[in-house]
Design an enzyme around this catalytic site. Structure first.
Site, PDB file in Angstrom:
ATOM      1  N   LYS A  82       0.803  -1.216   0.000  1.00  0.00           N
ATOM      2  CA  LYS A  82       0.000   0.000   0.000  1.00  0.00           C
ATOM      3  C   LYS A  82       0.838   1.270   0.000  1.00  0.00           C
ATOM      4  O   LYS A  82       0.314   2.356  -0.240  1.00  0.00           O
ATOM      5  CB  LYS A  82      -0.962  -0.015   1.174  1.00  0.00           C
ATOM      6  CG  LYS A  82      -1.969  -1.155   1.044  1.00  0.00           C
ATOM      7  CD  LYS A  82      -3.059  -1.059   2.074  1.00  0.00           C
ATOM      8  CE  LYS A  82      -4.153  -2.092   1.832  1.00  0.00           C
ATOM      9  NZ  LYS A  82      -3.733  -3.466   2.203  1.00  0.00           N
TER      10      LYS A  82
HETATM   11  C1  LIG Z   1      -4.479  -4.476   1.858  1.00  0.00           C
HETATM   12  C2  LIG Z   1      -3.769  -5.784   1.829  1.00  0.00           C
HETATM   13  C3  LIG Z   1      -4.237  -6.858   1.063  1.00  0.00           C
HETATM   14  C4  LIG Z   1      -5.528  -6.781   0.288  1.00  0.00           C
HETATM   15  O1  LIG Z   1      -5.448  -5.890  -0.788  1.00  0.00           O
HETATM   16  P1  LIG Z   1      -6.804  -5.352  -1.465  1.00  0.00           P
HETATM   17  O2  LIG Z   1      -6.348  -4.377  -2.481  1.00  0.00           O
HETATM   18  O3  LIG Z   1      -7.610  -4.740  -0.377  1.00  0.00           O
HETATM   19  O4  LIG Z   1      -7.478  -6.546  -2.047  1.00  0.00           O
HETATM   20  C5  LIG Z   1      -3.495  -8.017   1.037  1.00  0.00           C
HETATM   21  N1  LIG Z   1      -2.374  -8.152   1.752  1.00  0.00           N
HETATM   22  C6  LIG Z   1      -1.886  -7.149   2.518  1.00  0.00           C
HETATM   23  C7  LIG Z   1      -0.661  -7.373   3.317  1.00  0.00           C
HETATM   24  C8  LIG Z   1      -2.562  -5.929   2.576  1.00  0.00           C
HETATM   25  O5  LIG Z   1      -2.084  -4.950   3.335  1.00  0.00           O
END
Ligand SMILES: *Cc1c(COP(=O)(O)O)cnc(C)c1O
Length: 430
Positions: A107
């Site tokens: 993210k």
């Molecule tokens: C946010 C997140 C996900 C899921 O991603 P999405 O885009 O919400 O499907 C998977 N793994 C980790 C470690 C995350 O932080």
């Protein structure tokens, strides 16, 4: 680029307004009015392009002219100041490591990109913007880090008390300055519901400019399409049937991968790997879309009962179920299977995965049974030490802490406990 609301009851708007609003006034998610595939020459020349050049070329159509090219170049260069390596485990399976950023989860890219866009749009603005965001674990840290010290922007993060890992909590509660952490006595879905209520509350929105930094925000969501292209660049000479297994929660990441496919990335298939929060897995079997309350798992960033981006996936495939099924397979795995997978990856490949990556690995394994010629890339969406308790318990070996993690461990948590929407509202108005 103009964006329309997927509820079709709000006016179209440009990139700048879509970023500042987050969600359209009719509660719909924004979607770009057009998607123009990149020319063949771009894909043929990919080996000669840097990550920043790839990012610039692929995101440009979605952000211009609201962000001029020269500014966009700087934004992508600053956003992508770390590596995105693919690690090959065997002839059929690789992992794409998306955890080399400051908070060690994928993210970081979306958060850093969005923070810089908002900083640019806000540079001459005297009105402050408040970014309100719910986190199931990693969004909070990435947003806090990405937006720290961005002028004219205050960040308020809601997280479910006791349901994020220690390190995740430290990452979002220890920065201070323009970042506030609200600890909600409830689940992630409760946090997300409060954020949605706030966006629809005229008494609030008439007094302050609220925006979201969840993947519903186009500036958070779209830059995630870069990863799939970076991986393709590293693998396309060796393998011609590449599929991605994406550990999915809100389905923003996988949906961005599908946008890369719309731009011409030669990928045939996606696997959405879920934990027990498996509304999409069930939908692809029954054709009934039935969100449920989220349940807590060891892959907590995917504990999402009603994935907010699924509606964008439906839009990409024009609400055609057969079309969707041809491009997407989904499996779900429970915590016991995830632990076994963590152990197997370590035992067979001497690779330490995190619980989310392990769910992705399991998706690859099931898919490969029927598609032995494919090369499956699972996304390692967070660094294993963000989930230290689970990982060390399974592999029975102490893990060294990376510097990014060490830096927050000793800091003191500062948060405010809330229980109801009214408490959130009075905090925002205070
Ligand atoms: C946010 C997140 C996900 C899921 O991603 P999405 O885009 O919400 O499907 C998977 N793994 C980790 C470690 C995350 O932080």
């Amino acid at each position: 680029m103009n964006y329309y609301s997927l509820n079709h009851k709000a006016a179209n708007t440009n990139f700048k307004d879509a970023v500042i609003k987050g969600l359209a006034p009719d509660k719909g998610l924004y979607f770009p009015e057009s998607i123009t595939p990149l020319p063949k020459s771009f894909w043929n020349n990919i080996d000669n392009l840097s990550n920043s050049e790839i990012a610039f070329e692929t995101i440009k159509q979605f952000v211009s002219p609201e962000i001029p090219d020269s500014i966009l170049k700087t934004i992508v260069e600053e956003t992508l100041s770390f590596d995105f390596p693919v690690v090959k485990l065997n002839h059929n399976i690789s992992t794409l490591e998306l955890f080399h950023g400051p908070t060690m989860a994928f993210k970081d890219v979306g958060a850093r990109f969005m923070a810089r866009c908002l900083g640019y749009f806000n540079k001459d603005n005297t009105n402050e913007v408040t970014v309100l965001v719910a986190t199931s674990g990693d969004t909070g840290g990435a947003v806090a880090n990405g937006f720290l010290d961005v002028k004219g922007v205050n960040v308020v993060i809601l997280y479910p008390s006791g349901k994020v890992s220690d390190i995740q909590e430290k990452q979002l509660t220890t920065l201070g300055k323009n970042i506030t952490a609200l600890e909600v006595n409830g689940t992630f879905d409760d946090c997300q519901a409060m954020v949605k209520t706030a966006f629809l509350d005229d008494a609030l929105t008439s007094k302050m400019q609220l925006t979201s930094a969840n993947s519903i925000n186009v500036a958070r969501w779209l830059p995630q399409l870069f990863y799939f292209i970076f991986a393709y660049k590293q693998l396309h000479k060796q393998f011609n049937d590449i599929v991605f297994s994406v550990p999915s929660g809100n389905f923003g990441n996988i949906c961005a991968g599908m946008m890369a496919q719309q731009l011409g990335l030669p990928i045939n298939h996606f696997i959405a790997s879920n934990n027990d929060n498996n509304v999409v897995t069930r939908y692809l079997i029954s054709q009934l879309y039935e969100p449920k309350k989220s349940v807590q798992t060891i892959s907590n960033a995917m504990d999402v009962g009603a994935p907010s981006n699924f509606i964008r996936i439906e839009e990409i495939y024009k609400n055609n179920f057969e079309n969707l099924k041809n491009n997407l397979t989904s499996y779900s795995f429970n915590d016991a299977e995830t632990r076994d997978a963590l152990f197997e990856i370590y035992n067979d490949f001497k690779y330490v995965a995190d619980p989310h990556g392990a769910v992705g690995y399991l998706g690859c394994k099931v898919y490969l049974k029927d598609h032995p010629e494919a090369h499956c890339v699972f996304l390692e969406t967070a660094h294993p030490t963000k989930f230290l308790d689970v990982v060390e318990d399974v592999i029975k070996e102490k893990q060294p802490l990376p510097t990014q993690i060490q830096a927050v461990m000793g800091k003191e948590k500062v948060s405010m406990l809330i229980e109801t929407y009214d408490e959130l509202k009075s905090f925002l108005l205070s």
